[in-house]
Design a protein around this motif. Structure first.
Motif, short mmCIF file in Angstrom:
data_model
loop_
_atom_site.label_atom_id
_atom_site.label_comp_id
_atom_site.label_asym_id
_atom_site.label_seq_id
_atom_site.Cartn_x
_atom_site.Cartn_y
_atom_site.Cartn_z
N UNK A 106 0.85 -1.18 0.00
CA UNK A 106 0.00 0.00 0.00
C UNK A 106 0.89 1.24 0.00
N UNK A 107 0.71 2.08 -1.01
CA UNK A 107 1.51 3.28 -1.12
C UNK A 107 0.62 4.51 -1.20
N UNK A 108 1.16 5.62 -0.70
CA UNK A 108 0.53 6.93 -0.88
C UNK A 108 1.52 7.76 -1.67
N UNK A 114 2.50 0.04 3.99
CA UNK A 114 2.26 -1.30 4.55
C UNK A 114 2.47 -2.31 3.44
N UNK A 115 2.89 -3.53 3.83
CA UNK A 115 3.21 -4.51 2.80
C UNK A 115 3.25 -5.91 3.38
N UNK A 116 3.03 -6.88 2.48
CA UNK A 116 3.20 -8.29 2.84
C UNK A 116 3.70 -9.06 1.63
N UNK A 128 5.18 -5.84 7.01
CA UNK A 128 5.80 -4.63 7.57
C UNK A 128 4.85 -3.46 7.45
N UNK A 129 4.94 -2.56 8.41
CA UNK A 129 4.26 -1.27 8.36
C UNK A 129 5.29 -0.18 8.64
N UNK A 219 9.77 -2.21 1.55
CA UNK A 219 9.38 -1.82 2.91
C UNK A 219 9.85 -2.84 3.93
N UNK A 220 9.78 -4.12 3.60
CA UNK A 220 10.28 -5.14 4.51
C UNK A 220 11.74 -4.88 4.88
#
Length: 263
Positions: A106-108, A114-116, A128-129, A219-220
């Motif tokens: 999820x990107x802005x 956030x990611x998986x 990860x967040x 992100x992780x």
């Protein structure tokens, strides 16, 4: 591990998609494999799994855009958007190698929140967040703290559908292969990045990737204490597709080797 509503949706979508993927994996010999380009394949599993992911994401946040490998390549307006790879490692998948992953981020705008990355064959869910750390099945993970290249296990991938840059990439592979403990090529950039975050690899680099290949994994790595740039040391990896991820100490050493070939 307390998670946000966004993270709960990502995990729910990843696990549902994983169940779909494994049903196809057990009968993969029945799948028709179509080619999108040299060594770039798509199957009914990819498209079905992607629809399952998007169904969950849209149900929770219908106002968000989606950038997905198989169904959404058009420009998305600025703001919140999901970045999805339904099966990263399709070649492994169709050959029966249980090393593939569902990747959701999820990107802005350009910032990933956030990611998986989920390998349903091993039941390993990396998540990860931003600002909250990285986890594997709910347990905190960290990148390695090695300072010496000769003690490092590295990973890469080969841009076989981009022959013009293979020679340039192989120059860096040869130099780092000689200087390190070894290099692995497992066939899933999303899992390569997750393995850097978990300390299984000390570093990973690969050129000419797509945003859906790397958005979640980036992100992780950063939330696990690692560092991610492109091949000239900037943060424009989602634009260029050239990604270098490692612990901060090893990242500097790898960049010194890789940058001259790409500057």
């Amino acid at each position: 591990m307390n998670t946000s509503p966004h993270m709960n949706v990502i995990i729910r979508a990843a696990r549902a998609a994983g169940r779909e993927a494994m049903m196809f994996f057990t009968r993969r010999h029945e799948l028709t494999v179509e080619s999108k380009g040299k060594n770039d394949f798509v199957t009914l599993a990819d498209t079905t799994v992607e629809k399952e992911i998007i169904r969950h994401l849209h149900k929770a946040y219908p106002q968000y855009g989606v950038i997905a490998e198989e169904s959404s390549r058009k420009q998305i307006p600025p703001g919140w958007r999901w970045i999805v790879d339904p099966i990263d490692g399709t070649t492994n998948f169709i050959h029966g190698l249980p090393h593939f992953a569902i990747s959701i981020a999820l990107a802005n705008d350009a910032e990933i929140h956030a990611a998986a990355v989920f390998n349903p064959a091993s039941d390993e869910l990396f998540s990860a967040e931003r600002g909250r750390g990285a986890f594997l099945n709910g347990q905190r993970i960290r990148s390695t703290q090695n300072h010496r290249l000769d003690q490092c296990l590295l990973a890469t991938g080969f841009p076989v559908n981009k022959p013009a840059i293979v020679h340039r990439h192989m120059q860096t592979v040869e130099e780092l292969l000689v200087g390190s403990r070894g290099i692995r090529r497992m066939g899933s950039a999303a899992l390569d990045l997750a393995f850097v975050a978990a300390g299984r690899y000390d570093g990973f680099w690969e050129p000419a990737l797509h945003p859906w290949d790397i958005a979640a994994g980036v992100l992780l790595v950063t939330e696990a204490g690692g560092m991610v740039t492109d091949f000239v040391g900037t943060k424009k990896f989602l634009d260029s597709g050239n990604v270098l991820a490692a612990s901060p100490q090893i990242h500097r050493i790898l960049l010194e080797t890789i940058q001259p070939a790409w500057a």
